[in-house]
Write an enzyme that holds these catalytic residues in place. Sequence first.
Site, PDB file in Angstrom:
ATOM      1  N   CYS A 173      21.665  71.088  -0.794  1.00  0.00           N
ATOM      2  CA  CYS A 173      22.554  71.390   0.927  1.00  0.00           C
ATOM      3  C   CYS A 173      22.803  70.078   1.585  1.00  0.00           C
ATOM      4  CB  CYS A 173      22.979  72.937   1.213  1.00  0.00           C
ATOM      5  SG  CYS A 173      24.197  72.788   2.511  1.00  0.00           S
ATOM      6  N   HIS A 212      23.192  77.397  -2.946  1.00  0.00           N
ATOM      7  CA  HIS A 212      22.110  78.436  -2.888  1.00  0.00           C
ATOM      8  C   HIS A 212      22.549  79.646  -3.411  1.00  0.00           C
ATOM      9  CE1 HIS A 212      22.079  75.693   0.789  1.00  0.00           C
ATOM     10  NE2 HIS A 212      22.816  75.575   1.145  1.00  0.00           N
TER      11      HIS A 212
HETATM   12  N1  GLN Z   1      24.989  70.640   7.579  1.00  0.00           N
HETATM   13  C1  GLN Z   1      25.434  70.900   6.244  1.00  0.00           C
HETATM   14  C2  GLN Z   1      26.776  70.740   6.211  1.00  0.00           C
HETATM   15  O1  GLN Z   1      27.116  71.975   6.818  1.00  0.00           O
HETATM   16  C3  GLN Z   1      24.625  71.241   5.496  1.00  0.00           C
HETATM   17  C4  GLN Z   1      25.461  73.069   5.493  1.00  0.00           C
HETATM   18  C5  GLN Z   1      23.638  73.436   5.167  1.00  0.00           C
HETATM   19  O2  GLN Z   1      22.691  73.197   4.849  1.00  0.00           O
HETATM   20  N2  GLN Z   1      24.279  74.510   4.465  1.00  0.00           N
HETATM   21  O3  GLN Z   1      27.329  70.274   5.149  1.00  0.00           O
END
Ligand code: GLN
Length: 237
Positions: free
Chosen positions: A95, A193
Amino acid sequence: MPSDSALSIVWIYPDLLSTYGDQGNVLVLEQRARRRGIETETIHVRSADPIPETGDIYLIGGGEDRPQILAAERLRRDGGLHRAIARGAAMLAVCAGYQIMGSTFGGEEGQPVDGIGLLDIASSRGPARAVGELVAEVDAALNLPTLTGFENHMGITHLGPGVKPLSRTIKGIGNGDGFEGCYAGHVVGTYLHGPALARNPALADLLLAWRVGELAPLDDSRYEALRQERLATVLQH
Ligand code: GLN
């Protein structure tokens, strides 16, 4: 520093990018190695510390926009991750960590922020937050079962010719173009995740095998039953 014999797992910046339980990926790798008699050593690298260059498998997780920007700056200044990957280390980037590996990603106002250019990808803000279950069929070349996990991100990711899509989405948004994640060499990026390696032990084994070669099979029947139950439920809705 890692000893010569143990498989060294490097968990990057737990103080910045540990929001979504991705540290579980570390535990799964450790456990699946140890169940096969492979000794492991885990190094938690806080953002003030240098990235060791002789690790075997590097893991980086998801996080919110500001810590993500800080992490990108520090990784770029450090340079150790590039050197570790050039030496043949494997990596799973999740992510925010995935987006950081590219040339650019969207900051908290959607502004372009420089990534570290380790993968040929570019991320930006998507039209809406992608939240929910993700199911994806993996690129046949990797010979892995269907991936499952959950996603929670604003960003979408464009893949350049230097990477291949990790999988094709059956459910969920992933990269935003029908694909989810990417890989190049021994580096895997994903929006999953769950933690990703707990939900997809075969992906953990792929990373391990890249470093230690052929792996003894494990009896995963209990986890597999749970996986199938979850997949069936997610695909029904
Ligand atoms: N900040 C990034 C986004 O919103 C990654 C979010 C995350 O790692 N869940 O795309």
